[in-house]
Motif scaffolding. Structure first.
Motif, PDB file in Angstrom:
ATOM      1  N   PHE A 109       7.896   4.022   2.868  1.00 15.88           N
ATOM      2  CA  PHE A 109       8.781   4.015   1.708  1.00 15.88           C
ATOM      3  C   PHE A 109       8.921   2.616   1.125  1.00 15.88           C
ATOM      4  O   PHE A 109       8.981   2.436  -0.093  1.00 15.88           O
ATOM      5  CB  PHE A 109      10.158   4.546   2.105  1.00 15.88           C
ATOM      6  CG  PHE A 109      11.168   4.488   1.000  1.00 15.88           C
ATOM      7  CD1 PHE A 109      11.139   5.431  -0.019  1.00 15.88           C
ATOM      8  CD2 PHE A 109      12.133   3.498   0.978  1.00 15.88           C
ATOM      9  CE1 PHE A 109      12.066   5.379  -1.050  1.00 15.88           C
ATOM     10  CE2 PHE A 109      13.067   3.444  -0.043  1.00 15.88           C
ATOM     11  CZ  PHE A 109      13.038   4.379  -1.061  1.00 15.88           C
ATOM     12  N   GLY A 110       8.949   1.594   1.980  1.00 17.59           N
ATOM     13  CA  GLY A 110       9.157   0.229   1.513  1.00 17.59           C
ATOM     14  C   GLY A 110       7.929  -0.442   0.933  1.00 17.59           C
ATOM     15  O   GLY A 110       8.022  -1.570   0.427  1.00 17.59           O
ATOM     16  N   LEU A 111       6.767   0.202   0.992  1.00 17.96           N
ATOM     17  CA  LEU A 111       5.551  -0.399   0.451  1.00 17.96           C
ATOM     18  C   LEU A 111       5.674  -0.670  -1.045  1.00 17.96           C
ATOM     19  O   LEU A 111       6.355   0.051  -1.773  1.00 17.96           O
ATOM     20  CB  LEU A 111       4.357   0.530   0.677  1.00 17.96           C
ATOM     21  CG  LEU A 111       3.822   0.649   2.105  1.00 17.96           C
ATOM     22  CD1 LEU A 111       2.813   1.788   2.171  1.00 17.96           C
ATOM     23  CD2 LEU A 111       3.192  -0.659   2.574  1.00 17.96           C
ATOM     24  N   PHE A 161       8.209  -5.383   5.261  1.00 21.72           N
ATOM     25  CA  PHE A 161       6.791  -5.739   5.207  1.00 21.72           C
ATOM     26  C   PHE A 161       6.433  -6.289   3.825  1.00 21.72           C
ATOM     27  O   PHE A 161       6.803  -5.718   2.801  1.00 21.72           O
ATOM     28  CB  PHE A 161       5.923  -4.518   5.514  1.00 21.72           C
ATOM     29  CG  PHE A 161       4.452  -4.794   5.414  1.00 21.72           C
ATOM     30  CD1 PHE A 161       3.782  -5.370   6.479  1.00 21.72           C
ATOM     31  CD2 PHE A 161       3.755  -4.512   4.252  1.00 21.72           C
ATOM     32  CE1 PHE A 161       2.431  -5.647   6.384  1.00 21.72           C
ATOM     33  CE2 PHE A 161       2.396  -4.784   4.157  1.00 21.72           C
ATOM     34  CZ  PHE A 161       1.729  -5.348   5.227  1.00 21.72           C
ATOM     35  N   ALA A 162       5.696  -7.387   3.794  1.00 19.25           N
ATOM     36  CA  ALA A 162       5.316  -8.005   2.516  1.00 19.25           C
ATOM     37  C   ALA A 162       3.880  -8.510   2.544  1.00 19.25           C
ATOM     38  O   ALA A 162       3.517  -9.390   1.757  1.00 19.25           O
ATOM     39  CB  ALA A 162       6.272  -9.155   2.187  1.00 19.25           C
ATOM     40  N   PHE A 164       4.753   8.342   1.199  1.00 16.20           N
ATOM     41  CA  PHE A 164       3.670   7.502   0.687  1.00 16.20           C
ATOM     42  C   PHE A 164       3.390   7.691  -0.804  1.00 16.20           C
ATOM     43  O   PHE A 164       2.471   7.084  -1.334  1.00 16.20           O
ATOM     44  CB  PHE A 164       2.394   7.729   1.502  1.00 16.20           C
ATOM     45  CG  PHE A 164       2.476   7.157   2.889  1.00 16.20           C
ATOM     46  CD1 PHE A 164       2.229   5.811   3.113  1.00 16.20           C
ATOM     47  CD2 PHE A 164       2.829   7.942   3.966  1.00 16.20           C
ATOM     48  CE1 PHE A 164       2.324   5.266   4.391  1.00 16.20           C
ATOM     49  CE2 PHE A 164       2.931   7.423   5.249  1.00 16.20           C
ATOM     50  CZ  PHE A 164       2.680   6.081   5.462  1.00 16.20           C
ATOM     51  N   GLY A 165       4.192   8.527  -1.495  1.00 15.66           N
ATOM     52  CA  GLY A 165       4.070   8.634  -2.942  1.00 15.66           C
ATOM     53  C   GLY A 165       2.951   9.537  -3.401  1.00 15.66           C
ATOM     54  O   GLY A 165       2.129   9.135  -4.233  1.00 15.66           O
ATOM     55  N   GLY A 166       2.920  10.771  -2.912  1.00 15.47           N
ATOM     56  CA  GLY A 166       1.785  11.637  -3.194  1.00 15.47           C
ATOM     57  C   GLY A 166       1.908  12.558  -4.383  1.00 15.47           C
ATOM     58  O   GLY A 166       0.892  13.006  -4.919  1.00 15.47           O
ATOM     59  N   TYR A 167       3.121  12.887  -4.840  1.00 12.68           N
ATOM     60  CA  TYR A 167       3.266  13.901  -5.877  1.00 12.68           C
ATOM     61  C   TYR A 167       2.916  13.365  -7.263  1.00 12.68           C
ATOM     62  O   TYR A 167       3.170  12.203  -7.575  1.00 12.68           O
ATOM     63  CB  TYR A 167       4.698  14.452  -5.901  1.00 12.68           C
ATOM     64  CG  TYR A 167       5.079  15.221  -4.672  1.00 12.68           C
ATOM     65  CD1 TYR A 167       4.299  16.282  -4.217  1.00 12.68           C
ATOM     66  CD2 TYR A 167       6.219  14.891  -3.950  1.00 12.68           C
ATOM     67  CE1 TYR A 167       4.656  16.992  -3.082  1.00 12.68           C
ATOM     68  CE2 TYR A 167       6.580  15.603  -2.813  1.00 12.68           C
ATOM     69  CZ  TYR A 167       5.792  16.642  -2.380  1.00 12.68           C
ATOM     70  OH  TYR A 167       6.132  17.349  -1.259  1.00 12.68           O
ATOM     71  N   ASP A 172       4.711  -0.527  -4.877  1.00 11.68           N
ATOM     72  CA  ASP A 172       4.213   0.621  -5.636  1.00 11.68           C
ATOM     73  C   ASP A 172       2.686   0.637  -5.730  1.00 11.68           C
ATOM     74  O   ASP A 172       2.063   1.699  -5.694  1.00 11.68           O
ATOM     75  CB  ASP A 172       4.803   0.617  -7.043  1.00 11.68           C
ATOM     76  CG  ASP A 172       6.289   0.940  -7.057  1.00 11.68           C
ATOM     77  OD1 ASP A 172       6.849   1.205  -5.974  1.00 11.68           O
ATOM     78  OD2 ASP A 172       6.893   0.917  -8.156  1.00 11.68           O
ATOM     79  N   LYS A 173       2.063  -0.539  -5.825  1.00  8.35           N
ATOM     80  CA  LYS A 173       0.606  -0.591  -5.987  1.00  8.35           C
ATOM     81  C   LYS A 173      -0.127  -0.116  -4.733  1.00  8.35           C
ATOM     82  O   LYS A 173      -1.320   0.220  -4.800  1.00  8.35           O
ATOM     83  CB  LYS A 173       0.164  -2.010  -6.349  1.00  8.35           C
ATOM     84  CG  LYS A 173       0.425  -3.037  -5.259  1.00  8.35           C
ATOM     85  CD  LYS A 173       0.006  -4.429  -5.713  1.00  8.35           C
ATOM     86  CE  LYS A 173       0.281  -5.464  -4.608  1.00  8.35           C
ATOM     87  NZ  LYS A 173      -0.103  -6.831  -5.065  1.00  8.35           N
ATOM     88  N   LEU A 174       0.563  -0.090  -3.584  1.00 12.13           N
ATOM     89  CA  LEU A 174      -0.048   0.436  -2.368  1.00 12.13           C
ATOM     90  C   LEU A 174       0.182   1.936  -2.216  1.00 12.13           C
ATOM     91  O   LEU A 174      -0.327   2.552  -1.282  1.00 12.13           O
ATOM     92  CB  LEU A 174       0.494  -0.296  -1.142  1.00 12.13           C
ATOM     93  CG  LEU A 174       0.070  -1.762  -1.012  1.00 12.13           C
ATOM     94  CD1 LEU A 174       0.719  -2.407   0.202  1.00 12.13           C
ATOM     95  CD2 LEU A 174      -1.450  -1.891  -0.945  1.00 12.13           C
ATOM     96  N   LYS A 175       0.930   2.509  -3.142  1.00 12.01           N
ATOM     97  CA  LYS A 175       1.146   3.959  -3.152  1.00 12.01           C
ATOM     98  C   LYS A 175       0.337   4.615  -4.265  1.00 12.01           C
ATOM     99  O   LYS A 175      -0.332   5.624  -4.041  1.00 12.01           O
ATOM    100  CB  LYS A 175       2.631   4.273  -3.333  1.00 12.01           C
ATOM    101  CG  LYS A 175       3.520   3.787  -2.213  1.00 12.01           C
ATOM    102  CD  LYS A 175       4.985   4.053  -2.535  1.00 12.01           C
ATOM    103  CE  LYS A 175       5.899   3.448  -1.487  1.00 12.01           C
ATOM    104  NZ  LYS A 175       7.318   3.531  -1.874  1.00 12.01           N
ATOM    105  N   ILE A 176       0.415   4.079  -5.476  1.00 14.19           N
ATOM    106  CA  ILE A 176      -0.255   4.702  -6.619  1.00 14.19           C
ATOM    107  C   ILE A 176      -1.251   3.716  -7.216  1.00 14.19           C
ATOM    108  O   ILE A 176      -0.892   2.588  -7.577  1.00 14.19           O
ATOM    109  CB  ILE A 176       0.773   5.131  -7.685  1.00 14.19           C
ATOM    110  CG1 ILE A 176       1.691   6.219  -7.114  1.00 14.19           C
ATOM    111  CG2 ILE A 176       0.070   5.633  -8.941  1.00 14.19           C
ATOM    112  CD1 ILE A 176       2.791   6.650  -8.044  1.00 14.19           C
TER     113      ILE A 176
END
Length: 589
Positions: free
Chosen positions: A473-475, A225-226, A366-369, A477-481
């Motif tokens: 996982f493939g998102l 996905f991009a 989704f990068g929550g920690y 980084d800016k869509l996670k944090i």
């Protein structure tokens, strides 16, 4: 969801039925709805069943062409879709585990790529008297094995291996130190000498009582996905709906563990969309502890979504009463205090349902920690979990034995080409922390209460097509944090679906007041814990006594680890029954 166990003899003779029966008794709590066994050639297979799908006809072992037999623990969520891959096959049951049996007959070990679900399975092929063992890619369901006295043994829990009478529980001191420093153990080796985990996604092929081949299926497949944030939200919505819909496949009632956090609130929002009836949602809190109680927010979300909300209290009395039961349940130990509320919530929910959905994996995917927000510094400087829970407290008789070695090896393996620094940190957590702490806790605490736990965020897809986990996982980084908060895309989706969930407020995290409860009984506990055989052999009694009388926050976390380990050692190493409350068990020693 069930318990499985079995044996393979190296000399080709038939295994002892009495040994298999003893192993099945050790996992009977995992499957109170029935038991089945089968012996053919050098292999014995058994299952204790918790009936979820095809209640009348889904008994195991299942049998296919040429006498192939299968037992499994878990759920194959895409079993209906797998029918399309098997035209002309006449199915004997409606079980979700029958399609894999026929796929194996057609494709051999390659059949695993088609499976979308959580599973630990054993399959005997009498054509060459081989045994195939396999575990799902995230390690949601456990599977252990050992070689002893001319046998290869396997089971859902190590306790069943010992019940065979072919080996005894012997502690590995370096894994004990790893447990107490990290709160979980890493890699293939367990805390028991000679007992091993199948790694997440691993398949073992066995002949003549020996492992002859290993393969491993990766959990994470990027879907490429991009798109921009708007497209990502639409994709998230479609994949979350697909995963939750699959995870709701059940012939028995199901519900949800609702914490009031982002992950479980998102699951409830999707379940409410998909279910014509109110969803049963279960929440737990700690009255009179002074801790922030998210049940109020959970209740608001539940009301907005039309769910039937059940609220459960967890008190100091529950802590002392349930501790021995939790230590007994966690035979492959994780010293995670969240085991306690998970256990009680499972006890409560099991009165009404047989299946619950839960939010495990949302933070990792989704990068929550919070530690992910410093991931860029971690790879080139500060490392995650660089200090142990007992460091600097003067407790050990000898310096802890290479307690970080397994974690350091996982760090090296986590560095994959094409990963961002954030993704490397996520991958590291998914290698050990997720299967050996969070998922082990969910499996043991729920299965001890005959309740199945399902984790929609850990949908790995099948046949090379990424599911929800691969997308998340493939998102980028800016869509996670973003703006100091993790799980940006999931928060944004939840804000649109249920703004009452307050997804962009800073969450306080889930904390259990074990430090308070231990400090309140510190004077009474100090000599009891210090005198325990498992404690005395590794720690300075005077330092342990001082620790329990201190009451400070960090000392409280260390005291919890030692208290849990003392009770765990009593039951799983010394063989003492987990009876009465924690004080009764400590005093009896």
């Amino acid at each position: 969801m069930c318990g499985i166990a079995g044996l393979m003899r190296a000399d080709g003779a038939a295994p002892d039925q009495a040994r298999l029966a003893a192993m099945l008794r050790a996992v009977a709590h995992r499957g109170p709805d029935g038991e089945g066994s089968h012996i053919s050639g050098s292999v014995a297979l058994g299952q204790a069943r918790l009936a979820i799908i095809d209640l009348a006809g889904g008994r195991q072992p299942l049998f296919g062409a040429d006498g192939i037999a299968l037992v499994a623990n878990g759920e194959i969520y895409n079993y209906r879709e797998l029918y399309d891959l098997l035209p002309g096959v006449s199915f004997a049951t409606g079980s979700d585990c029958e399609p894999p049996l026929h796929l194996y007959h057609r494709e051999g070990a390659g059949f695993l790529r088609h499976l979308r679900g959580m599973y630990a399975l054993a399959l005997h092929d009498p054509r060459d008297d081989s045994l195939l063992l396999a575990r799902d890619p995230f390690g949601i369901k456990p599977l252990y094995y050992a070689e002893a006295q001319g046998h290869l043994l396997f089971a859902s829990e190590p306790a069943a291996l010992f019940a065979s009478g072919l080996l005894a529980p012997r502690l590995l001191p370096h894994k004990r130190d790893e447990l107490l420093q990290l709160q979980f153990t890493t890699g293939r080796d367990t805390i028991f000498d000679g007992v091993y985990r199948l790694l997440p996604g691993e398949m073992l092929l066995c002949r003549q009582g020996r492992i002859v081949q290993r393969q491993r299926r990766a959990a994470l497949t990027r879907d490429g996905f991009a798109g921009d944030e708007s497209a990502a939200l639409a994709r998230l919505d479609a994949l979350l709906q697909e995963s939750v819909d699959l995870h709701q496949r059940s012939d028995v009632p199901y519900g949800l563990f609702l914490s009031g956090g982002i992950d479980s609130s998102a699951l409830l929002a999707m379940m409410a969309r998909l279910n014509p009836r109110p969803v049963l949602a279960y929440s737990l809190g700690f009255p009179d502890s002074g801790l922030h109680d998210e049940r109020e927010l959970a209740a608001i979300v539940a009301r907005k979504l039309g769910a039937e909300h059940r609220s459960v209290d967890f008190t100091a009395q529950d802590f002392w009463q349930l501790l021995p039961q939790v230590a007994q349940a966690m035979d492959d130990p994780a010293a995670d205090y969240a085991c306690l509320p998970t256990f009680k919530l499972a006890q409560f929910a099991a009165r009404e349902v047989k299946v619950v959905l839960s939010g495990e994996g949302g933070d990792e995917i989704f990068g929550g920690y919070g530690r992910y927000r410093s991931a860029s510094r971690w790879l080139f400087g500060r490392k995650m979990r660089r200090k142990g829970a007992l460091d600097g407290l003067g407790l050990f008789r000898q310096p802890p034995l290479a307690w970080r070695q397994g974690y350091a090896e996982a760090e090296q393996q986590a560095r994959q080409p094409g990963d961002s620094r954030l993704q490397a940190a996520q991958r590291l957590d998914m290698a050990d922390w997720l299967p050996n702490d969070l998922l082990a806790k969910l499996d043991r605490c729920l299965m001890r209460n005959a309740l199945e736990g399902r984790t929609p965020f850990l949908d790995c897809g099948q046949d090379g097509v990424a599911g929800l986990s691969g997308f998340g996982f493939g998102l980028a980084d800016k869509l996670k944090i973003r703006n100091g908060l993790g799980k940006h895309l999931l928060r944004t989706w939840l804000a649109q679906a249920v703004p009452e969930a307050q997804p962009f407020s800073r969450k306080r995290g889930f904390t259990v007041p074990v430090g308070q409860w231990i400090a309140a009984e510190g004077t009474r506990l100090a000599p009891l814990v210090a005198a325990q055989p498992g404690i005395a052999e590794a720690f300075q009694p005077a330092a342990v006594t001082a620790l329990f009388r201190d009451g400070a926050a960090r000392q409280g976390a260390a005291a919890w680890a030692l208290l849990f380990y003392a009770l765990w050692h009593q039951h799983h190493i010394l063989g003492r029954p987990a009876e009465g409350d924690a004080f009764a068990m400590l005093t009896a020693a």
